[in-house]
Design a protein around this motif. Structure first.
Motif, short mmCIF file in Angstrom:
data_model
loop_
_atom_site.label_atom_id
_atom_site.label_comp_id
_atom_site.label_asym_id
_atom_site.label_seq_id
_atom_site.Cartn_x
_atom_site.Cartn_y
_atom_site.Cartn_z
N UNK A 50 -12.14 -41.23 87.22
CA UNK A 50 -13.55 -41.48 86.93
C UNK A 50 -14.36 -40.23 87.24
N UNK A 51 -15.06 -39.72 86.26
CA UNK A 51 -15.96 -38.59 86.49
C UNK A 51 -17.34 -39.13 86.83
N UNK A 52 -18.02 -38.53 87.79
CA UNK A 52 -19.36 -38.98 88.17
C UNK A 52 -20.33 -37.83 87.90
N UNK A 53 -21.29 -38.08 87.01
CA UNK A 53 -22.24 -37.03 86.63
C UNK A 53 -23.68 -37.52 86.86
N UNK A 54 -24.61 -36.62 86.73
CA UNK A 54 -26.01 -36.96 86.89
C UNK A 54 -26.79 -35.71 87.20
N UNK A 55 -28.08 -35.77 87.01
CA UNK A 55 -28.91 -34.60 87.31
C UNK A 55 -28.84 -34.26 88.79
N UNK A 56 -29.34 -33.08 89.13
CA UNK A 56 -29.32 -32.64 90.52
C UNK A 56 -30.17 -33.60 91.37
N UNK A 182 -13.13 -36.40 94.99
CA UNK A 182 -13.28 -34.96 94.82
C UNK A 182 -14.75 -34.66 94.55
N UNK A 183 -15.34 -33.79 95.36
CA UNK A 183 -16.75 -33.44 95.15
C UNK A 183 -16.81 -32.06 94.50
N UNK A 214 -14.26 -38.45 90.90
CA UNK A 214 -14.57 -37.01 90.88
C UNK A 214 -16.02 -36.74 90.50
N UNK A 215 -16.80 -36.27 91.47
CA UNK A 215 -18.15 -35.82 91.16
C UNK A 215 -18.03 -34.45 90.52
#
Ligand code: ATP
Length: 275
Positions: A50-56, A182-183, A214-215
């Motif tokens: 799983x990839x974790x995304x998003x703005x800062x 994983x960051x 995984x971020x």
């Protein structure tokens, strides 16, 4: 052997969600007046990347830290490998920690310890294995992450950035975890080093049956190895495949997945598939 029928009342949906190794419901995280997550739900399925995304600043790292028990949320529930993270005794927390591995953004290696000693830190903390066996296990982990055998005796300062990431991953794998967190594992790596690290994660995931949380900001990683992508938007997560996110008209998703860097990552993936 045929699969046993589910007990009466257990729907197919409920059976499927039983495979969740991380289950978050109604998560709220707040720092003073700043609300980071609000009524966030997320299921992560056994064996997925799983990839974790998003703005800062949308709370990706805080979400990771909350799931592994380093940060206490304001409200909600978190189930990790079937255990209710927020109500565990210290002893149960320790036991759960042996089933998960974390690679923090900077690798977080102890600078005064060699790579082998770093890998052995979780072993010392959670087991009473003899030194000889720990040395053999460290050698094995070093080989697993593609480092040369002589990396065992080196200090983090003697390694390149990519090698330090691999050493950090070896330490995360020290106790044979079921889930690795994983960051931003490829942050700071050149594109070739990042692609090699992606392939390492994928091959370890396949050979060990790991679940990977995984971020990342790395669109190449998302395209190359993630089964699904959780996007942090409006304090919640929107989970979908990359193809589904590409069709989403949310403004942030649109900008993220349709910008020039996304197109390059997708083109690279398409050419890999057709090769
Ligand atoms: N311990 C803390 N105390 C107060 N505020 C915090 C704490 N930890 C994180 N925050 C705030 O929570 C928000 C989310 O932080 P987080 O590090 O999860 O963001 P992120 O999505 O990982 O961002 P980036 O992509 O920039 O790394 C930020 O505004 C941050 O300042």
């Amino acid at each position: 052997m045929t699969e046993a029928a589910p007990p009466p009342g257990l729907t197919v949906e409920a059976k499927r969600s039983d495979e969740a190794v991380i289950r978050i419901r109604g998560l709220r995280t707040q720092f003073g007046p700043q609300i980071i997550h609000d009524n966030l739900d997320l299921d992560v399925t056994k064996g997925e990347v799983l990839g974790v995304v998003g703005g800062s600043g949308t709370g990706k790292s805080v979400l990771l830290r909350t799931i592994v028990g380093l940060q206490r949320p304001t409200a909600g529930s978190i189930e990790l490998l079937g255990a209710d993270v927020l109500s565990l005794t210290d002893q149960a927390k320790e036991a759960l920690r042996t089933r998960t591995g974390v690679l923090f953004q900077d690798g977080a290696l102890f600078s005064s310890l060699t790579v082998a000693e770093n890998i052995q830190v979780p072993m010392r903390e959670h087991t009473d294995l003899p030194q000889e066996l720990m040395d053999e296990l460290a050698e094995l982990k070093i080989a697993m992450v593609g480092l040369p055998p002589d990396a065992a005796g080196k200090y983090p300062s003697e390694l390149s950035g990519g090698m330090r990431k691999r050493a950090g991953l070896a330490r995360a794998l020290s106790l044979d975890p079921e889930i690795v967190f994983l960051d931003e594992p490829t942050a700071g790596l050149d594109p070739i080093g990042a692609a090699a690290f992606d392939q390492l994660i994928l091959s370890l995931q396949k050979s060990l049956g790991l679940t990977v949380f995984m971020v990342t900001h790395d669109l190449d990683s998302l395209a190359a190895i993630c089964d699904r992508i959780a996007a942090l938007i409006d304090k919640k997560v929107r989970v979908a495949t990359m193809a589904e996110h590409l069709r989403d008209d949310d403004p942030w998703l649109h900008e993220y997945f349709h910008g020039p860097r996304a197109r390059a990552a997708l083109d690279a993936k398409a050419s890999r598939v057709s090769a």
